[in-house]
Design an enzyme around this catalytic site. Structure first.
Site, mmCIF file in Angstrom:
data_model
loop_
_atom_site.group_PDB
_atom_site.id
_atom_site.type_symbol
_atom_site.label_atom_id
_atom_site.label_comp_id
_atom_site.label_asym_id
_atom_site.label_seq_id
_atom_site.Cartn_x
_atom_site.Cartn_y
_atom_site.Cartn_z
ATOM 1 N N GLY A 12 65.790 63.951 33.909
ATOM 2 C CA GLY A 12 64.369 64.047 34.231
ATOM 3 C C GLY A 12 64.049 65.260 35.070
ATOM 4 O O GLY A 12 63.232 65.194 35.990
ATOM 5 N N SER A 142 64.192 53.450 44.859
ATOM 6 C CA SER A 142 62.853 53.398 45.453
ATOM 7 C C SER A 142 62.857 52.373 46.576
ATOM 8 O O SER A 142 63.612 51.397 46.535
ATOM 9 C CB SER A 142 61.823 52.986 44.394
ATOM 10 O OG SER A 142 60.575 52.657 44.987
ATOM 11 N N TYR A 155 59.784 47.146 37.524
ATOM 12 C CA TYR A 155 60.196 48.368 38.231
ATOM 13 C C TYR A 155 61.029 48.030 39.467
ATOM 14 O O TYR A 155 62.097 48.615 39.693
ATOM 15 C CB TYR A 155 58.953 49.164 38.626
ATOM 16 C CG TYR A 155 59.230 50.461 39.329
ATOM 17 C CD1 TYR A 155 59.509 51.617 38.600
ATOM 18 C CD2 TYR A 155 59.186 50.558 40.717
ATOM 19 C CE1 TYR A 155 59.748 52.824 39.243
ATOM 20 C CE2 TYR A 155 59.418 51.752 41.368
ATOM 21 C CZ TYR A 155 59.703 52.894 40.622
ATOM 22 O OH TYR A 155 59.945 54.079 41.275
ATOM 23 N N ALA A 157 62.734 45.326 40.073
ATOM 24 C CA ALA A 157 64.021 44.770 39.657
ATOM 25 C C ALA A 157 64.976 45.869 39.232
ATOM 26 O O ALA A 157 66.173 45.848 39.568
ATOM 27 C CB ALA A 157 63.817 43.769 38.521
ATOM 28 N N LYS A 159 64.962 49.035 40.159
ATOM 29 C CA LYS A 159 65.347 49.860 41.294
ATOM 30 C C LYS A 159 66.279 49.103 42.244
ATOM 31 O O LYS A 159 67.159 49.701 42.870
ATOM 32 C CB LYS A 159 64.098 50.350 42.035
ATOM 33 C CG LYS A 159 63.257 51.334 41.221
ATOM 34 C CD LYS A 159 64.029 52.584 40.851
ATOM 35 C CE LYS A 159 63.174 53.617 40.143
ATOM 36 N NZ LYS A 159 63.910 54.868 39.848
#
Length: 249
Positions: A12, A142, A155, A157, A159
């Site tokens: 990314g 995060s 999200y 879960a 992270k």
């Protein structure tokens, strides 16, 4: 320079935090292979910028949720640089919704990208690092993986899973001179945030929590990642370090 003659893969890397990390690693001396999924022009621009620093760089299109596409990226980096020293698992996504309305597709896709994607790249890179008895893996998670967030059960879960995965892999690879750490950002000023119609509301809510009273910048995270990827951090592994201006406190 912290990373002279080192070779890195950054998933990314074509925008936001990934771009900042790619450029920071290059400034510190590393050659960089960065992945992108849909931002080809941006990725190619980052490659040119890194080459302008006198480093080698390539960009490879990849859906990190694909086991085979991830393997192809690692092979491309190995062919371009001769070896791989650093893996930064950064690419991710969110697809929000409250748990009683979330679709199976929303749940599966976020977990496939955010969690399986990290496994894919680690799985294909770890044997190389293990054989050379040296390596640095840094996983971007995060603070919402530590505390949860309303409307982001998938999200959060994923992270949280990255944090547990980081600790397990750190134990598995430590005997081979490989460190594995996670960094947990709070709110960071990325293009995605800037373009959000709800930006002002998101920032206001975060600022009520952030002790330092400023939204984080991608370089705040990139500085820490460059350190963890270097020999300065050779005795740090299995950690999850927050970069959030005190947002989590």
């Amino acid at each position: 320079m912290l990373l002279e003659n080192k070779n890195a893969i950054v998933t990314g890397g074509s925008q936001g935090i990934g771009t900042a990390v790619s450029l920071m690693l290059a400034r510190e001396g590393a050659n960089v292979c960065l992945t992108y999924r849909s931002h080809k022009e941006e990725a190619e621009a980052i490659v040119k910028e890194i080459e302008g620093m006198g480093r080698k760089a390539i960009c490879v299109k990849c859906d990190i949720a694909s086991f085979t596409e991830s393997e192809a990226v690692v092979k491309a980096a190995l062919e371009a640089f001769g070896r791989v020293d650093i893996l930064v698992n950064n690419a991710g996504m969110n697809w929000d919704g409250v748990c009683w309305k979330m679709t199976e597709e929303q749940w599966d896709r976020v977990l496939e990208v955010n969690l399986k994607g990290y496994f894919n790249f680690t799985r294909h890179t770890a044997p190389l690092l293990k054989d050379q008895k040296y390596g640095r893996i840094v996983n971007v998670t995060s603070i919402n993986g530590l505390r949860g967030k309303f409307g982001q059960s998938n999200y959060s879960a994923s992270k949280a899973g990255i944090i547990g995965y980081t600790k397990a892999v750190a134990k598995e690879l430590g005997a081979f001179g490989i460190t594995v750490n996670a960094v947990a950002p709070g709110l960071i000023e990325t293009p995605m945030l800037k373009e959000s119609e709800a930006r002002d509301k998101i920032v206001d809510m975060a600022m009520a929590e952030i002790v330092l009273k400023r939204v984080g910048e991608p370089d705040d995270l990139a500085n820490l990642i460059a350190f963890l990827a270097s020999d300065k951090a050779k005795h740090i592994t299995g950690e999850c370090i927050k970069v959030d201006g005190g947002q989590y406190i």
